[in-house]
Design an enzyme around this catalytic site. Structure first.
Site, PDB file in Angstrom:
ATOM      1  N   ASP A  25      65.514  65.214  43.021  1.00 17.92           N
ATOM      2  CA  ASP A  25      65.590  66.028  41.789  1.00 17.92           C
ATOM      3  C   ASP A  25      66.972  66.632  41.500  1.00 17.92           C
ATOM      4  O   ASP A  25      67.060  67.795  41.056  1.00 17.92           O
ATOM      5  CB  ASP A  25      64.541  67.152  41.831  1.00 17.92           C
ATOM      6  CG  ASP A  25      63.121  66.631  41.949  1.00 17.92           C
ATOM      7  OD1 ASP A  25      62.932  65.411  41.949  1.00 17.92           O
ATOM      8  OD2 ASP A  25      62.194  67.455  42.056  1.00 17.92           O
ATOM      9  N   GLU A  73      61.835  65.169  38.876  1.00 16.63           N
ATOM     10  CA  GLU A  73      60.589  65.856  38.513  1.00 16.63           C
ATOM     11  C   GLU A  73      60.495  65.845  36.995  1.00 16.63           C
ATOM     12  O   GLU A  73      61.281  66.508  36.307  1.00 16.63           O
ATOM     13  CB  GLU A  73      60.574  67.298  39.027  1.00 16.63           C
ATOM     14  CG  GLU A  73      59.245  67.993  38.691  1.00 16.63           C
ATOM     15  CD  GLU A  73      59.158  69.424  39.202  1.00 16.63           C
ATOM     16  OE1 GLU A  73      60.071  69.893  39.890  1.00 16.63           O
ATOM     17  OE2 GLU A  73      58.136  70.074  38.876  1.00 16.63           O
ATOM     18  N   LYS A 130      58.445  61.773  39.221  1.00 17.20           N
ATOM     19  CA  LYS A 130      57.284  62.329  39.924  1.00 17.20           C
ATOM     20  C   LYS A 130      56.747  63.537  39.162  1.00 17.20           C
ATOM     21  O   LYS A 130      57.502  64.418  38.774  1.00 17.20           O
ATOM     22  CB  LYS A 130      57.655  62.709  41.365  1.00 17.20           C
ATOM     23  CG  LYS A 130      58.745  63.760  41.482  1.00 17.20           C
ATOM     24  CD  LYS A 130      59.067  63.999  42.955  1.00 17.20           C
ATOM     25  CE  LYS A 130      60.035  65.123  43.175  1.00 17.20           C
ATOM     26  NZ  LYS A 130      59.637  66.426  42.678  1.00 17.20           N
ATOM     27  N   LYS A 133      55.489  68.308  42.863  1.00 13.83           N
ATOM     28  CA  LYS A 133      56.615  68.788  43.656  1.00 13.83           C
ATOM     29  C   LYS A 133      56.921  67.779  44.762  1.00 13.83           C
ATOM     30  O   LYS A 133      58.079  67.490  45.043  1.00 13.83           O
ATOM     31  CB  LYS A 133      56.308  70.166  44.249  1.00 13.83           C
ATOM     32  CG  LYS A 133      55.956  71.238  43.199  1.00 13.83           C
ATOM     33  CD  LYS A 133      57.041  71.384  42.156  1.00 13.83           C
ATOM     34  CE  LYS A 133      56.730  72.521  41.179  1.00 13.83           C
ATOM     35  NZ  LYS A 133      57.646  72.507  40.021  1.00 13.83           N
ATOM     36  N   VAL A 158      67.307  69.250  45.618  1.00  9.83           N
ATOM     37  CA  VAL A 158      66.889  70.603  45.235  1.00  9.83           C
ATOM     38  C   VAL A 158      65.441  70.583  44.750  1.00  9.83           C
ATOM     39  O   VAL A 158      64.946  69.557  44.325  1.00  9.83           O
ATOM     40  CB  VAL A 158      67.808  71.141  44.108  1.00  9.83           C
ATOM     41  CG1 VAL A 158      69.242  71.234  44.591  1.00  9.83           C
ATOM     42  CG2 VAL A 158      67.723  70.314  42.827  1.00  9.83           C
ATOM     43  N   THR A 159      64.807  71.768  44.798  1.00 11.48           N
ATOM     44  CA  THR A 159      65.266  72.931  45.539  1.00 11.48           C
ATOM     45  C   THR A 159      64.681  72.878  46.945  1.00 11.48           C
ATOM     46  O   THR A 159      63.595  72.336  47.152  1.00 11.48           O
ATOM     47  CB  THR A 159      64.844  74.264  44.869  1.00 11.48           C
ATOM     48  OG1 THR A 159      63.417  74.321  44.777  1.00 11.48           O
ATOM     49  CG2 THR A 159      65.451  74.386  43.496  1.00 11.48           C
ATOM     50  N   CYS A 163      60.567  71.303  45.978  1.00 11.34           N
ATOM     51  CA  CYS A 163      60.322  69.853  45.992  1.00 11.34           C
ATOM     52  C   CYS A 163      60.808  69.185  47.272  1.00 11.34           C
ATOM     53  O   CYS A 163      60.209  68.208  47.730  1.00 11.34           O
ATOM     54  CB  CYS A 163      60.944  69.215  44.760  1.00 11.34           C
ATOM     55  SG  CYS A 163      60.048  69.682  43.255  1.00 11.34           S
ATOM     56  N   GLN A 203      59.227  75.254  66.348  1.00 17.12           N
ATOM     57  CA  GLN A 203      58.208  74.702  67.254  1.00 17.12           C
ATOM     58  C   GLN A 203      58.501  73.244  67.623  1.00 17.12           C
ATOM     59  O   GLN A 203      57.617  72.389  67.591  1.00 17.12           O
ATOM     60  CB  GLN A 203      56.825  74.827  66.621  1.00 17.12           C
ATOM     61  CG  GLN A 203      56.438  76.270  66.289  1.00 17.12           C
ATOM     62  CD  GLN A 203      55.046  76.365  65.696  1.00 17.12           C
ATOM     63  OE1 GLN A 203      54.066  76.119  66.372  1.00 17.12           O
ATOM     64  NE2 GLN A 203      54.985  76.701  64.429  1.00 17.12           N
TER      65      GLN A 203
END
Ligand code: C5J
Length: 222
Positions: A25, A73, A130, A133, A158-159, A163, A203
């Site tokens: 995007d 987007e 698309k 997002k 971005v961002t 997305c 993690q």
């Protein structure tokens, strides 16, 4: 195999022949002064600042023979792919499909929906429009990657927390190893970018890895 030694939370090992770059995007409406993002009151300067690093990353991927996939987007002009739950959010004066500073907001074919000229797709590179997002939702991205035998994905764009993160999480659940280029992604909110990078690599790479563009270039050069 190649290795990005500077990746976090630990070195990222990947096969360049089974990897692709996805640039999310990088559209005029999000990035350029006078676009939709700016009209909402956002400072677009940090987003503009990642264009050179993103261009370097794209050049490195092309040079190493990785497929480069671009996303935008945007929605069909009749909004048939825009659920009311999406359209009814945000600033009521600037809804998706309304006239905006660069044409109808987030509508395919409008000037604001185009990718910034500095990062224009090369002939033959896939550009995915698309409606969500995430880039896997309601697109052919998954089938395309499967047809290429892709296993690892490098992300930019971005961002960061919207997305890009959504697409990385979609990819993670589909079994891809994902790495986000730290200086080729940005948010209107610096604290959201920092939190997203931390969440991705928490993690033991629960969503994936992050690394500076220089480290990715070095690995692709090698
Ligand atoms: C993207 C958005 N591309 N922030 N869209 O992140 O609404």
């Amino acid at each position: 195999m190649a290795e990005i030694a500077t990746a976090l939370p630990f070195a990222f090992r990947f096969d360049p022949a089974r990897s692709a770059l996805i640039v999310i995007d990088m559209q005029r409406d999000f990035i350029e002064p006078g676009g939709f993002g700016a009209a909402l009151g956002n400072d677009v300067t940090p987003l503009q600042a990642i264009i050179p690093a993103t261009a370097r990353l794209i050049a490195a991927a092309r040079g190493a023979g990785l497929p480069v996939i671009h996303t935008r987007e945007c929605h069909r002009p009749d909004l048939s792919d825009c659920p009311p739950a999406k359209r009814d959010r945000g600033n009521p004066a600037l809804r998706i499909g309304d006239p905006g500073p660069m044409g109808r907001i987030l509508i395919a074919g409008e000037p604001g929906a185009e990718i910034v000229p500095e990062l224009a797709p090369a002939p033959g590179e896939l550009v995915i429009d698309k409606p969500g997002k995430g880039a896997f939702h309601a697109t052919g991205l998954g089938d395309h990657l499967a047809s290429l035998g892709i296993e690892a994905l490098i992300f930019a764009g971005v961002t960061t927390e919207v997305c890009v993160q959504t697409t990385m999480r979609e990819a993670n659940d589909r079994g891809y190893d994902g790495l986000l280029a730290e200086d080729a992604t940005e948010s209107y909110f610096p604290e959201f970018k920092a939190a997203t990078l931390a969440m991705i690599r928490a993690q033991g790479a629960i969503v994936g890895w992050t690394a500076p563009v220089a480290g990715i270039e070095a690995a692709l050069d090698g």
